[in-house]
Design a protein around this motif. Structure first.
Motif, PDB file in Angstrom:
ATOM      1  N   PHE A  39      -2.540   7.631   1.455  1.00  0.00           N
ATOM      2  CA  PHE A  39      -3.828   7.990   0.870  1.00  0.00           C
ATOM      3  C   PHE A  39      -4.935   7.448   1.756  1.00  0.00           C
ATOM      4  O   PHE A  39      -5.030   6.244   1.996  1.00  0.00           O
ATOM      5  CB  PHE A  39      -3.946   7.415  -0.542  1.00  0.00           C
ATOM      6  CG  PHE A  39      -5.244   7.743  -1.220  1.00  0.00           C
ATOM      7  CD1 PHE A  39      -5.419   8.983  -1.806  1.00  0.00           C
ATOM      8  CD2 PHE A  39      -6.285   6.832  -1.264  1.00  0.00           C
ATOM      9  CE1 PHE A  39      -6.614   9.304  -2.439  1.00  0.00           C
ATOM     10  CE2 PHE A  39      -7.477   7.139  -1.893  1.00  0.00           C
ATOM     11  CZ  PHE A  39      -7.641   8.380  -2.484  1.00  0.00           C
ATOM     12  N   SER A  40      -5.789   8.336   2.228  1.00  0.00           N
ATOM     13  CA  SER A  40      -6.814   7.923   3.190  1.00  0.00           C
ATOM     14  C   SER A  40      -8.188   7.754   2.557  1.00  0.00           C
ATOM     15  O   SER A  40      -9.094   7.203   3.185  1.00  0.00           O
ATOM     16  CB  SER A  40      -6.919   8.962   4.313  1.00  0.00           C
ATOM     17  OG  SER A  40      -7.350  10.211   3.777  1.00  0.00           O
TER      18      SER A  40
ATOM     19  N   GLY B  12       0.790  -1.226   0.000  1.00  0.00           N
ATOM     20  CA  GLY B  12       0.000   0.000   0.000  1.00  0.00           C
ATOM     21  C   GLY B  12       0.815   1.264   0.000  1.00  0.00           C
ATOM     22  O   GLY B  12       0.248   2.368   0.094  1.00  0.00           O
ATOM     23  N   PHE B  13       2.151   1.138  -0.127  1.00  0.00           N
ATOM     24  CA  PHE B  13       2.973   2.338  -0.066  1.00  0.00           C
ATOM     25  C   PHE B  13       2.973   3.122  -1.378  1.00  0.00           C
ATOM     26  O   PHE B  13       3.563   4.200  -1.458  1.00  0.00           O
ATOM     27  CB  PHE B  13       4.411   1.970   0.319  1.00  0.00           C
ATOM     28  CG  PHE B  13       4.514   1.344   1.676  1.00  0.00           C
ATOM     29  CD1 PHE B  13       3.681   1.752   2.715  1.00  0.00           C
ATOM     30  CD2 PHE B  13       5.414   0.321   1.922  1.00  0.00           C
ATOM     31  CE1 PHE B  13       3.772   1.168   3.972  1.00  0.00           C
ATOM     32  CE2 PHE B  13       5.504  -0.269   3.176  1.00  0.00           C
ATOM     33  CZ  PHE B  13       4.672   0.150   4.210  1.00  0.00           C
ATOM     34  N   GLY B  14       2.327   2.574  -2.390  1.00  0.00           N
ATOM     35  CA  GLY B  14       2.139   3.328  -3.625  1.00  0.00           C
ATOM     36  C   GLY B  14       0.872   4.157  -3.628  1.00  0.00           C
ATOM     37  O   GLY B  14       0.624   4.901  -4.586  1.00  0.00           O
ATOM     38  N   ASP B  15       0.065   4.033  -2.578  1.00  0.00           N
ATOM     39  CA  ASP B  15      -1.166   4.824  -2.453  1.00  0.00           C
ATOM     40  C   ASP B  15      -0.871   5.975  -1.506  1.00  0.00           C
ATOM     41  O   ASP B  15      -0.861   5.808  -0.277  1.00  0.00           O
ATOM     42  CB  ASP B  15      -2.305   3.966  -1.906  1.00  0.00           C
ATOM     43  CG  ASP B  15      -2.676   2.830  -2.856  1.00  0.00           C
ATOM     44  OD1 ASP B  15      -2.160   2.823  -3.998  1.00  0.00           O
ATOM     45  OD2 ASP B  15      -3.458   1.957  -2.451  1.00  0.00           O
TER      46      ASP B  15
ATOM     47  N   ALA C 159      -5.168  17.663   2.970  1.00  0.00           N
ATOM     48  CA  ALA C 159      -3.888  18.380   2.966  1.00  0.00           C
ATOM     49  C   ALA C 159      -3.528  18.835   4.367  1.00  0.00           C
ATOM     50  O   ALA C 159      -4.266  19.579   5.004  1.00  0.00           O
ATOM     51  CB  ALA C 159      -3.961  19.586   2.024  1.00  0.00           C
ATOM     52  N   PHE C 160      -2.408  18.347   4.863  1.00  0.00           N
ATOM     53  CA  PHE C 160      -1.853  18.679   6.153  1.00  0.00           C
ATOM     54  C   PHE C 160      -2.739  18.238   7.315  1.00  0.00           C
ATOM     55  O   PHE C 160      -2.505  18.601   8.448  1.00  0.00           O
ATOM     56  CB  PHE C 160      -1.550  20.181   6.252  1.00  0.00           C
ATOM     57  CG  PHE C 160      -0.407  20.558   5.390  1.00  0.00           C
ATOM     58  CD1 PHE C 160      -0.624  21.026   4.104  1.00  0.00           C
ATOM     59  CD2 PHE C 160       0.890  20.402   5.829  1.00  0.00           C
ATOM     60  CE1 PHE C 160       0.444  21.349   3.282  1.00  0.00           C
ATOM     61  CE2 PHE C 160       1.961  20.719   5.007  1.00  0.00           C
ATOM     62  CZ  PHE C 160       1.725  21.196   3.731  1.00  0.00           C
ATOM     63  N   ALA C 161      -3.743  17.425   7.033  1.00  0.00           N
ATOM     64  CA  ALA C 161      -4.529  16.841   8.115  1.00  0.00           C
ATOM     65  C   ALA C 161      -3.970  15.483   8.506  1.00  0.00           C
ATOM     66  O   ALA C 161      -4.319  14.934   9.540  1.00  0.00           O
ATOM     67  CB  ALA C 161      -5.990  16.694   7.696  1.00  0.00           C
ATOM     68  N   THR C 162      -3.118  14.930   7.668  1.00  0.00           N
ATOM     69  CA  THR C 162      -2.504  13.629   7.920  1.00  0.00           C
ATOM     70  C   THR C 162      -1.000  13.808   8.023  1.00  0.00           C
ATOM     71  O   THR C 162      -0.388  14.481   7.211  1.00  0.00           O
ATOM     72  CB  THR C 162      -2.830  12.662   6.766  1.00  0.00           C
ATOM     73  OG1 THR C 162      -4.245  12.577   6.602  1.00  0.00           O
ATOM     74  CG2 THR C 162      -2.269  11.283   7.058  1.00  0.00           C
TER      75      THR C 162
END
Length: 814
Positions: free
Chosen positions: A469-470, A414-417, A476-479
């Motif tokens: 990717f959530s 999942g590191f490509g998402d 933006a800047f929430a994660t």
């Protein structure tokens, strides 16, 4: 190449030139009638003057023509003006004059300044607003630094809206475009509120379903809704003092976009059909296949709102005039974009921008008619820009393609998402002072000299990091940053590096996997203390014009000028390379020789301009074929050419307008230019791919372009009038991208518009308008499909102009 169906037999360029030549033949013969061309008043020199008296290469489109042609944006107007190109691209609007303009980057200023009622609009988004109740649009070609200031190196758009009149006036207009589900209506009411106050209210609402068919979503695109309202008040408390207050509010909401994947390879076709839509077919046409969004993201949209306030005061003191223009503009843009441009749920972006601008200008104007006339002014502007964006990439949507690949474990984990979350803020301040003196040496000879001093300062801050990717809206800047995701896009795809630019310094964090498969990533951060995030510029620019009246009907002029476009900071830099974060100012030196002639006892006009403009450090932004843009200053560029335009009253009922332009716009010296995606993929050198574009044409620079229009009026009865017209618009071959990719060349085309109208008693009209009757397919903003290194190399998307359409128009004046 686009539109290769044209120019197979007779060259439209030759046909246009021949038609103009034939129409001009009667000019050497004496006129049999007493009618003449009406004088057009313009404000290109900050004074009200006749068009034929202004020593500037200038194109004008009046409000009546704008209404008749169903023009709703500056994009539509550019089709009627040679050497002018305005088009929407994937990020904003691009305005080019004589092959020079500003590409897509939020950090760029404009090469062509847009002024509405004397107020400068600094964002290209302003050109998307509907043209409501406009008196005229003037397009000034060549640098206009003395009177209009910075960011006019290629020219200026000078728009004048209609003002209130004392006499009561009310009208309603409506249009219907059934093929694309389009309709519009506008209401205008004007008149006196008291002995000293006049008011004008203008309202407009437009909707359209769009001219693309999205087969994947079974809907038409781009669906658009425009709403705009403007109130203008004139207060004349004394004979010598007057005020004009203008308040405007507008909103544009769109769903979907007018783009399609036009060119593919067998590899990309396989990806689109396997992981997107099995019915996918590429083509430069109006059929598209697109999901329009990523999982958890909103459907593709692009919304903007703006509020403007301006107060203009005019005070006559003896024969002098003092004008004050105070303005405040506030605008916001919010969108969600599908950046793989097709049926995959792989690449998208969410952007949100807030921009506000305050400006104040004072102008002192002397009386005219004496030996010396002069004008002097000061200008101040403060603007604040805040722009956030998420660049989303979901590689799990094509995960099977990585089977057996060294990156298979990383993608499966999942590191490509990931989302590249960025924020960019910039505060700008500009002060300038100018003066212009006209020395009337004789009744026929005058010298006009102008000088302007400008001081610009910009302060910026920029942050970018990579997060997981959530699948939720606006993250933006929430994660917080995710090191494994950051390592993947840094180490393997090499286009996203976490970084921060601010007053405390410049920090970059390189993240990588020490070994595979999927270990704990290693982070190495470096800080450069005291990074200068402030840019300060000072410029002296100006011009000098020698103007000579050869006789009462012919005026000639010679103009030397200079100008600049401010430098700045790259908003879209994902690589964190400090040397590419800032770009330099762009400058120009120009010379123009022209003449404006009234012929055939006032029944004809012929204007000609020969120009040469030399640019230094032209600012360019080129897509790198992956997911980012490379911003550079393109060394030296020269644009040269000849422009010819005018009009003729062939008979009392038949008139003709014409324009023909030859342009040679080339990079005089541009070594180290960014490569095309194909060149980059095949590059084997030790450093990054570069190409030499010296001697090659600039963007949107056709060698030949022109217009030819005829209008016929006939009085059918005492109460009915027939009016018919036809417009031909020719444009030669041009390259629409900054890397000069030959695959994307737009071939020459000729568009034809035609209109027929019945009018009765000066109170009502009913008309039928046909646009692009030759049904030309024109791509104004193509480029590479992103992530070319994952199987999309050689594939391209295209933004297309509208195909043939028909519109019914009606108006009623109360």
């Amino acid at each position: 190449m686009v539109n290769d169906k044209t120019n197979k037999q007779t060259s439209p360029k030759s046909a246009l030139a021949a038609a103009i030549t034939l129409a001009l033949l009667p000019l050497n013969q004496p006129a049999a009638e007493g009618f003449q061309i009406e004088e057009v008043i313009v404000t290109a020199t900050k004074r009200a003057e006749g068009l034929q008296d202004v020593p500037i290469a200038l194109s004008v489109m009046g409000g009546e023509k704008i209404t008749e042609q169903g023009v709703g944006s500056l994009e539509d107007i550019s089709a009627f003006m040679p050497n002018v190109n305005i088009s929407e691209n994937s990020g904003s609007d691009a305005i080019f004059i004589r092959g020079i303009g500003s590409p897509s980057n939020a950090g760029f200023e404009q090469s062509v300044g847009t002024f509405i009622d004397g107020v400068y609009f600094g964002r290209s988004q302003a050109s998307r607003s509907a043209l409501l109740d406009v008196e005229r649009v003037e397009v000034l070609k060549g640098p206009q630094s003395t009177l209009f200031g910075k960011n006019t190196v290629a020219g200026a758009m000078n728009i004048t809206t209609a003002g209130p009149e004392e006499e009561f006036e009310a009208s309603i207009q409506a249009s219907l475009e059934p093929e694309f589900g389009g309709w519009g209506t506008s209401l205008i009411v004007s008149g006196a509120l008291s002995e000293t106050v006049n008011a004008r209210l203008a309202l407009r609402r437009e909707e359209s379903d769009g001219y693309f068919r999205n087969h994947s979503l079974n809907q038409d695109e781009r669906q658009e809704e425009d709403t705009i309202a403007r109130l203008t008040l004139d207060w004349q408390p004394t004979e010598d003092l007057g005020f004009r207050l203008k308040v405007e509010q507008g909103k544009t909401d769109t769903r979907g976009r007018q783009n399609t994947i036009g060119i593919t390879t067998p590899a990309s076709d396989f990806i689109y059909q396997t992981f997107g839509d099995p019915d996918f077919r590429a083509g430069i046409n109006y059929d598209k296949y697109g999901t329009g969004s990523l999982p958890g993201r909103p459907a593709q949209f692009d919304d903007s709102e703006w509020d403007t306030f301006s107060l203009t005061a005019n005070w006559d003191i003896s024969d002098f005039n003092i004008r004050s223009i105070t303005a405040y503009v506030e605008a916001s843009v919010e969108n969600s974009l599908d950046l793989d441009f097709g049926p995959l749920q792989m690449i998208g972006a969410q952007r949100f921008e807030e921009h506000d601008q305050f400006s104040q200008e004072f102008i002192l104007t002397s009386p005219t008619g004496g030996t010396l006339e002069y004008m002097a002014g000061v200008y101040y502007q403060n603007e604040n820009l805040s722009r956030g964006r998420d660049l989303d990439i979901v590689l799990s949507s094509i995960a099977p393609l990585f089977a057996g690949h060294p990156l298979e474990a990383i993608v499966q984990a999942g590191f490509g998402d990931a989302v590249m979350a960025g924020n960019f803020t910039q505060d700008s301040e500009t002060f300038s002072a100018f003066s212009q003196i006209t020395w009337n040496l004789t009744n026929d000879l005058r010298v006009i000299a102008g000088l302007r001093y400008s001081d610009d300062e910009k302060i910026f801050e920029k942050t970018m990091h990579t997060a997981a990717f959530s699948g939720t809206d606006y993250v933006a800047f929430a994660t917080a940053a995710s090191l494994p995701h950051q390592a993947f896009y840094d180490q393997f795809l090499n286009f996203a590096v976490a970084h921060t630019f601010d007053a405390s310094g410049y920090e970059v964090c390189r993240t990588s996997f020490p070994s595979l498969p999927v270990p704990v990533p290693a982070v190495s951060c470096s800080v450069q203390q005291g990074y200068d995030n402030v840019r300060h510029e000072e410029h002296w620019t100006g011009d000098i014009v020698f103007q000579y009246d050869i006789n009462a009907d012919i005026m000639a002029y010679l103009k030397f000028g200079s100008g600049y476009k401010a430098g700045g900071f790259d908003e879209a830099n994902l690589t964190a390379l400090a040397e590419f974060q800032e770009f330099e100012d762009e400058t120009v030196e120009s010379i123009e020789l022209g003449a404006k002639m009234s012929l055939w006892d006032g029944r004809a006009q012929l204007n000609i301009a020969v120009f040469s403009n030399s640019f230094e450090d032209v600012q360019v932004s080129v897509f790198d074929g992956v997911a980012g843009f490379v911003v550079r200053n393109a060394a030296e560029t020269v644009t040269e050419g000849v422009e010819l335009d005018g009009q003729v009253l062939l008979t009392e009922n038949l008139s003709m307008r014409y324009a023909l332009s030859y342009l040679d716009a080339t990079y005089d010296s541009y070594q180290g230019a960014p490569c095309t995606a194909g060149q980059t993929a095949n590059w084997t050198g030790p450093d990054g791919c570069e190409q030499d574009l010296s001697g090659q044409p600039t963007q949107f620079a056709p060698e030949w372009s022109g217009n030819l229009a005829f209008e016929y009026r006939h009085q059918l009865s005492d109460r009915l009038e027939l009016k018919a017209g036809i417009d031909l618009q020719y444009m030669g071959d041009y390259l629409p991208t900054n890397d000069n990719d030959p695959v994307l060349q737009q071939d020459a085309f000729t568009k034809i518009n035609a209109r027929i109208q019945i009018a009765g008693d000066d109170s009502w009209t009913l008309a039928l308008l046909g646009k692009n009757l030759t049904d030309e397919t024109v791509s104004n903003a193509p480029d590479d499909i992103p992530l070319g290194n994952l199987g999309f190399l050689g594939s391209y998307f295209h933004f297309l102009d509208a195909p043939r359409s028909y519109e019914v128009q009606a108006s009623y004046r109360f």
